[in-house]
Design a protein around this motif. Structure first.
Motif, short mmCIF file in Angstrom:
data_model
loop_
_atom_site.label_atom_id
_atom_site.label_comp_id
_atom_site.label_asym_id
_atom_site.label_seq_id
_atom_site.Cartn_x
_atom_site.Cartn_y
_atom_site.Cartn_z
N GLY B 213 4.31 14.86 -6.68
CA GLY B 213 4.57 14.54 -8.08
C GLY B 213 5.03 13.11 -8.26
N VAL B 214 5.92 12.67 -7.36
CA VAL B 214 6.42 11.29 -7.41
C VAL B 214 5.26 10.31 -7.24
CG1 VAL B 214 7.81 9.59 -6.15
CG2 VAL B 214 8.76 11.83 -6.65
N LYS B 215 4.33 10.65 -6.34
CA LYS B 215 3.19 9.75 -6.10
C LYS B 215 2.31 9.61 -7.33
CE LYS B 215 0.84 9.45 -2.09
NZ LYS B 215 0.17 9.96 -0.89
N ILE B 216 2.11 10.71 -8.04
CA ILE B 216 1.31 10.63 -9.27
C ILE B 216 2.05 9.80 -10.30
CG2 ILE B 216 0.30 11.94 -11.18
CD1 ILE B 216 0.12 14.34 -9.22
N SER B 217 3.34 10.08 -10.45
CA SER B 217 4.13 9.44 -11.50
C SER B 217 4.33 7.96 -11.27
CB SER B 217 5.51 10.12 -11.60
OG SER B 217 5.38 11.37 -12.21
N ILE B 218 4.55 7.58 -10.02
CA ILE B 218 4.91 6.19 -9.77
C ILE B 218 3.77 5.25 -10.15
CG2 ILE B 218 4.17 5.88 -7.37
CD1 ILE B 218 6.95 4.65 -6.85
N THR B 219 2.53 5.72 -10.04
CA THR B 219 1.41 4.86 -10.43
C THR B 219 1.24 4.81 -11.94
OG1 THR B 219 -0.02 6.73 -10.04
CG2 THR B 219 0.10 5.11 -8.30
N LEU B 220 1.82 5.81 -12.62
CA LEU B 220 1.75 5.81 -14.08
C LEU B 220 2.82 4.90 -14.69
CD1 LEU B 220 1.25 9.63 -14.83
CD2 LEU B 220 -0.44 7.82 -15.04
N ILE B 265 -1.17 -1.29 -7.28
CA ILE B 265 -1.47 -1.11 -5.85
C ILE B 265 -0.18 -1.13 -5.04
CG2 ILE B 265 -2.55 -2.22 -3.84
CD1 ILE B 265 -4.72 -3.25 -5.85
N PHE B 266 0.70 -2.04 -5.37
CA PHE B 266 1.96 -2.14 -4.65
C PHE B 266 2.77 -0.85 -4.78
CE2 PHE B 266 6.53 -3.08 -4.85
CZ PHE B 266 6.73 -3.52 -3.55
N THR B 267 2.87 -0.31 -6.01
CA THR B 267 3.66 0.92 -6.18
C THR B 267 3.04 2.08 -5.41
OG1 THR B 267 2.50 1.29 -8.25
CG2 THR B 267 4.71 0.39 -8.41
N TRP B 268 1.70 2.10 -5.35
CA TRP B 268 1.04 3.17 -4.60
C TRP B 268 1.44 3.14 -3.13
CZ3 TRP B 268 -1.27 7.64 -5.04
CH2 TRP B 268 -1.97 8.14 -3.94
N TYR B 269 1.39 1.95 -2.53
CA TYR B 269 1.75 1.87 -1.11
C TYR B 269 3.24 2.13 -0.90
CZ TYR B 269 -2.89 0.75 0.33
OH TYR B 269 -4.22 0.85 0.59
N LEU B 270 4.02 1.75 -1.90
CA LEU B 270 5.46 2.06 -1.83
C LEU B 270 5.65 3.58 -1.77
CD1 LEU B 270 8.14 0.37 -2.07
CD2 LEU B 270 8.22 1.17 -4.45
N ALA B 271 4.89 4.31 -2.59
CA ALA B 271 4.98 5.77 -2.60
C ALA B 271 4.52 6.35 -1.27
CB ALA B 271 4.14 6.34 -3.75
N GLU B 272 3.46 5.79 -0.71
CA GLU B 272 2.97 6.26 0.59
C GLU B 272 4.03 6.07 1.67
OE1 GLU B 272 -1.07 5.82 1.89
OE2 GLU B 272 -0.89 7.64 0.67
N PHE B 273 4.67 4.91 1.62
CA PHE B 273 5.71 4.61 2.60
C PHE B 273 6.86 5.61 2.46
CE2 PHE B 273 9.83 2.58 3.34
CZ PHE B 273 9.71 2.27 4.68
N PHE B 274 7.23 5.85 1.23
CA PHE B 274 8.30 6.79 0.92
C PHE B 274 7.95 8.19 1.44
CE2 PHE B 274 10.12 9.76 -2.33
CZ PHE B 274 11.46 9.58 -1.98
N ARG B 276 5.91 8.96 3.89
CA ARG B 276 5.93 9.01 5.35
C ARG B 276 7.37 9.06 5.86
NH1 ARG B 276 1.74 4.77 7.20
NH2 ARG B 276 0.97 5.36 5.15
N ALA B 277 8.26 8.37 5.13
CA ALA B 277 9.65 8.32 5.59
C ALA B 277 10.37 9.65 5.35
CB ALA B 277 10.38 7.18 4.88
N THR B 278 10.02 10.36 4.28
CA THR B 278 10.78 11.57 3.93
C THR B 278 10.21 12.84 4.54
OG1 THR B 278 9.57 11.55 1.86
CG2 THR B 278 11.87 10.83 1.79
N ILE B 279 8.89 12.96 4.63
CA ILE B 279 8.34 14.20 5.18
C ILE B 279 7.38 13.92 6.35
CG2 ILE B 279 8.63 15.74 3.20
CD1 ILE B 279 5.72 15.07 2.41
N PRO B 280 7.90 13.28 7.42
CA PRO B 280 7.02 13.00 8.57
C PRO B 280 6.53 14.28 9.23
CG PRO B 280 9.31 12.59 9.16
CD PRO B 280 9.28 12.87 7.68
N TRP B 281 7.22 15.40 8.96
CA TRP B 281 6.88 16.67 9.61
C TRP B 281 5.73 17.38 8.92
CZ3 TRP B 281 7.38 20.29 5.87
CH2 TRP B 281 8.23 19.98 4.81
#
Lengths: 256, 293
Positions: B213-220, B265-274, B276-281
């Motif tokens: 949800g955060v990933k969808i929202s952050i690009t909006l 584009i920047f916010t999208w990669y920020l979300a991707e990074f986030f 990977r950092a929170t749910i690496p499992w």
């Protein structure tokens, strides 16, 4: 000593406005330190019965008494192993085992020491810092058993713990469980569909009918321990297995 | 132990060593293929992008298109270099509105989502309002914000909140409700209370969904800020865009669009990074961290 006494326990579900009588009434008592196995066809309410024993479900009628006290909302100090290993993907193997201690608010140090010992005893000691998805089904179920045993439960409930495993792994797990039981002497209630597994692991087998599940037969198994897989071919073993199978045939669960 | 046993064992050992060696070479080959694969995966999109820009440039010169219709990429780049100070100012303004609005939306969505997931009463009271709210075409009512809230930054921020909180809310509710019932039963059999169930089972189970949800929202969020600036601002990339189009300074408009896109584009990669950092499992992240274990 009769540790658990089940008196006229029944369970009725509401399903789509209709009442489904799933279980009982059943009456039996479980001896301390013994392994009691419940075998029965699918849908006979044996999982429900197991949950009622652990205070995880409430009977619609009758009651369960543990050491004389009626069971209320919760039974303290039990270990449960389900058919699915239910390991948490976000925790490594050690932390998965330690979940049992965290839920009780126990300190991590001694619990971690015991967790390591249990994992080693169960043959998965080298995987403590791995994650569940890196382990095979049999190994995952070993971890689930270690988790159930971590807080030294007085009662171990095993709900078809090996039915998702292949035949070889299953035999291996049976031998392993027997060894653990031999040392821990925990009162255990096992549910299974497998007649050989029931005979192999138990001191006593309760045979249940189809829905609503009632007890058809109560068989004491006095085969010497530790039992070996080879004993399954011996006549005493086969005789007990036959007796259980005949019960199923007579009640129409199995047709020849 | 007999001698034959020993030989058999030695044989097995060398056999295993040989197999291991061959597995290693295979892995090395795979890695090499993987590398060329990755290089290919990088080169091809880059070449495609550059080729497209080149065609655009050539087309503008070939057909002698006036820059108020379609400016050449080189012209847009030139404007961006010339007006970099102005563009940066607008970017900071827009990004600030987007960030503040997004953070507010996260707080609202998470707390409201937790309340709805926890209480059927809250859900029944709020549900109809949320559906109505979501159904209202927000872009259409944007001008009303000007009337209600007035001109300036706060309008943009509120617009970002309105634009971004719904996907996060829906995913938070769905995530908190998706915990495996058997898992909850297991935790309860261990003696866990409601609070422990929430902290150790429900919230971790919900994380993948919440982060989706955060990933969808952050690009909006940048989009919300820009639309807010269309109607109720005299600053920001949105305002710059509207104004430059109005005065037929199309190269400037293109420059603004480029900057907005870069922000997206920047916010999208920020979300991707986030993520990977929170749910690496999580299954979606496995093998992405680059570690072998």
């Amino acid at each position: 000593m009769q540790e658990i006494v089940v008196e006229g326990v029944e369970r009725t579900y509401r399903s789509g406005g209709r009442a489904v009588h799933a279980l009982g009434p059943v009456d039996f008592a479980i001896e301390q330190g013994r392994t009691t196995t419940i075998v029965g066809p699918s849908g006979c309410g044996k999982s429900t019965l197991l949950r009622i024993l652990g205070g995880l479900d409430r009977p619609s009628g009758g009651q369960v008494r543990v050491r004389g006290e009626p069971v209320g909302e919760r039974v303290e100090g039990i270990g449960v192993v389900f058919q699915r290993d239910l390991l948490l993907d976000w925790r490594n193997i050690l932390d998965n085992v330690l979940l049992a201690a965290e839920m009780k608010g126990l300190p991590r140090g001694p619990a971690a020491k015991r967790a390591h010992a249990l994992l080693t005893e169960l043959g998965v000691g080298d995987f403590a810092d791995r994650h569940p998805w890196e382990l095979s089904g049999g190994m995952r179920q070993r971890v689930a058993i270690a988790r159930a045993l971590l807080c030294e439960p007085w009662l171990l409930l095993l709900d078809e713990p090996f039915s998702a495993l292949d035949a070889l792994t299953r035999d291996q797990m049976g031998v392993l469980l027997q060894r653990v039981q031999q040392t821990a002497k925990t009162t255990s209630v096992l549910i299974t569909h497998s007649i050989p597994e029931a005979v192999f692991l138990s001191d006593r087998v309760l045979v249940m009918s189809g829905r609503p599940g009632v007890i058809l037969d109560d068989i004491a198994i006095d085969l010497p321990r530790p039992r070996t897989l080879a004993m399954r071919e011996e006549p005493e073993f086969a005789a007990i297995a036959r007796r259980i199978r005949m019960q199923f045939e007579r009640s129409g669960v199995l047709t020849a | 132990m007999s001698a034959t046993d020993q030989t058999a064992r030695d044989g097995a050992a060398t056999d295993q060593a040989r197999r291991l060696a061959s597995v290693r070479t295979q892995q090395a080959q795979l890695r090499e293929q993987g590398f060329t694969g990755r290089a290919w995966g990088f080169l091809l999109p880059t070449a495609s992008g550059l080729g497209g820009l080149l065609l655009w440039e050539l087309a503008v010169h070939w057909f002698q298109l006036p820059s108020y219709l379609l400016p050449a990429p080189s012209e847009v780049a030139l404007v961006m270099v010339e007006k970099w100070q102005l563009l940066l100012d607008q970017l900071v303004y827009t990004a600030f509105a987007a960030i503040v609005g997004f953070v507010i939306a996260v707080v609202i969505a998470l707390s409201l989502g937790a309340m709805i997931a926890a209480s059927p009463f809250v859900e029944r009271v709020l549900y109809v309002w949320l559906v109505v709210f979501h159904a209202i075409p927000k872009v259409v009512v944007a001008p009303l914000l000007l009337v209600w809230i007035g001109f300036g930054l706060q309008s943009s921020i509120i617009f970002v909140v309105v634009f971004t909180f719904f996907p996060m809310l829906v995913n938070t509710v769905a995530g908190l409700r998706s915990a495996d019932p058997d898992l909850l039963l297991l935790a309860r059999s261990m003696g866990g209370g409601n609070w422990q169930l929430l902290r150790k089972i429900r919230i971790p189970s919900a994380l993948p969904s919440i982060i989706a949800g955060v990933k969808i929202s952050i690009t909006l969020a940048p989009l919300g800020a820009v639309i807010g600036e269309f109607v109720a601002s005299n600053k920001g990339l949105g305002h710059m865009l509207i104004q430059s189009v109005g005065s037929l300074e199309v190269p400037v408009a293109f420059a603004a669009v480029t900057v907005v896109s870069l922000l997206g584009i920047f916010t999208w990669y920020l979300a991707e990074f986030f993520e990977r950092a929170t749910i690496p499992w999580h299954a979606s992240q496995r093998g992405r961290s680059g570690s072998d274990s």
